[in-house]
Design an enzyme around this catalytic site. Sequence first.
Site, short mmCIF file in Angstrom:
data_model
loop_
_atom_site.label_atom_id
_atom_site.label_comp_id
_atom_site.label_asym_id
_atom_site.label_seq_id
_atom_site.Cartn_x
_atom_site.Cartn_y
_atom_site.Cartn_z
N HIS A 18 36.80 48.09 75.15
CA HIS A 18 36.08 46.83 75.32
C HIS A 18 35.68 46.31 73.93
O HIS A 18 36.13 46.83 72.92
CB HIS A 18 34.86 47.05 76.21
CG HIS A 18 33.90 48.01 75.60
ND1 HIS A 18 32.70 47.62 75.07
CD2 HIS A 18 34.01 49.33 75.38
CE1 HIS A 18 32.09 48.68 74.56
NE2 HIS A 18 32.85 49.72 74.74
N ALA A 19 34.82 45.31 73.90
CA ALA A 19 34.52 44.62 72.64
C ALA A 19 34.03 45.56 71.54
O ALA A 19 34.52 45.52 70.42
CB ALA A 19 33.49 43.52 72.89
#
Lengths: 92, 603
Positions: A18-19
């Site tokens: 994810h980010a």
Amino acid sequence: MTENLETRLPVLNRLGLHARAAAKIALLASRFQADIILERDGVQADARSILDILGLGCPQGVEVRVRAQGPEAEQAVEAIADLFWRHFGEQG
Amino acid sequence: MTPLAVREVWPHNKVLKGIPASPGIVIGPAYVLGERNKVRITHNYLDSRDEVEVEIHRFRDAVAHTRKEIADIKHSITDEFQEHAYILDTHLLILQDKLLYDETIRLIQEEHINAEWALKEAVKKAQALFNRIADPYIKSRIQDVGDVSERVLRRLTGGSPLNLRNLAEPVIIVAVDLSPVDTTQMSTDQVKGFITETGGKTSHTAIMAQSMEIPAVVALEKATLEIDNGDTLILDGLNGTVVINPDANMLDIYRQRKKKFEDFKHDVGKCSFLPAITLDEHQTQVLANIEFQEEVGLALDYGADGIGLYRTEFLYLRQQQLPTEEELFEDYKTVAGMMAPRRVTIRTLDIGGDKFASHLEYAPGINPAMGLRAIRFCLKEHSIFRTQLRAILRASLYGQVRLMFPLISGMQEVVAARRILEEIKGELHREGHGFDPAMPVGLMIEVPSAVMLADLLAREADFFSIGTNDLIQYALAIDRGNKYVASMYQPLHPAVLRMIKQVVDGGHAAGISVAVCGEMAGDPLYTPILLGLGVDELSMNALAIPVVKRIVRHASMEEAQEFARQALQHGSVEEVNAYVTGVMAKRFPEVFIFGRELASAAA
């Protein structure tokens, strides 16, 4: 000397790439003199591009191939592998 | 009724339902952070080479300004939101990402289009890339790309950066999602509530709203589409309801409900700093569960008699290398000092071997809850365990520190853990380090085998603490995360009640105190029954403390004991539930008015 290295890594952390995890990879990749490619199921991503990495859409449990080419390919692959194995420093 | 009349009534009282995330009720105008407030851009074809150069220059300039804008925000983030600063680092990376930056410049050069349109096209391409992603969590990060490009577009079109610092009137913020970064830019005295389309009870929005003490509803689908800027909203953070443009009648109903809740909260709040003593003068300790040092303030604000459970995993997980003894010592010492003279119960590490990069041979396994974790892991990895025990012992000099071991399943673990603890005491003594030689050592009772052995284990412990979350899961063989069986997770199951009683009896026979530190302890519905079963201490989320204290202060030990005795007579969980709910509704109606919502909003 130019090296060309490849390794396979499992995505272990709960949230996948994810980010935050992708940001860590992109930042780390930009520190090495090497071109680093992440690959999942034939789709490739430039390890310096956070959007490319997010675009792989890797949830927990998938395998990612890491390929590096350049003078610091070995250090780069090792550092990225370390990040994967440490769950990107995350809980879970 | 004519169709016209229907149409007039229709826009009023539209009710939406989400997840309640922070308790309270507020009525006010909506301030929507949504698509419709975004910058409008036009398409221009560039005729000359010069124009292309100008556009590229404009774009680079806007990116440079945006970079500074983000860096400034990062700089201004207050300490409480510091751990979320990474979102801004992510935004800085996206800003310079080749898919956005290089691609926009390429489009200006090759397609001869203006910077705004080129950036929009680049974002579209990124969107297409994200659309293919199956994982919903990763997919949702396209929002960050939207946020970043929006900032650049504002610069390009000469608009001022989005500014919530100068809100003229009190508003309820409505957004797809809120990051801690967004809230650092708000004038918080004008923000009266949050509504978001995404998130859950533990999302950033929920945590921020709780710390700001304003109501919030999350997971309200299509909120930014259904709600218009300036709409009057009723936001009910107790049950997750939002009413759009309420009519006079609805407003009246909610004004009354709001007043009732605020009176209740005020009334309950008065109990925060009073001792938890029953009508017949039986004293109970009401303590807080914490995970970070930063939560000590909240615990004290809500009147905690101490910390009943300090989960110590965070320091091990926030960084890649193991924390040093000094780091741990400083942390424990600070918490002990802030809470003194109240007690601080530090639980030793409760994570599995698979969490440590240096111990990868410990694969997670199919059922990690039953794998190599907690005391089992610590007894296998002595050096990690010893470092933590040294730090806890040294911190014991600075307050009332208690130690407890998690996931004890039998005597051998207690003996082994205590032996190591004694060795370390000798070590510290020889090295000249001070510590409290009488620091109490407790055991967490969360494995059914430990319940069966409670009378024996009690001889080797200074206190027990029942971890009901795990105990219920193991005793009933229910995985709460599994939606097919989650409804069978029942704290009032007769077997669970008998287990709690057995642990209390075993502990009391040996003269030691028994605490409960699971979610059950913080639900006011269970307070009298736990009291009646003989539990000495209840440890919970800080927000629940005032309600639980109030119940204790309005109950008598005699009635609680009779209540527990009756509850134990019932053979099925349905009967116990019906009995307990019935008695509580009559005896403590406030639990059902707002008490459970108030206590559980943060659970």
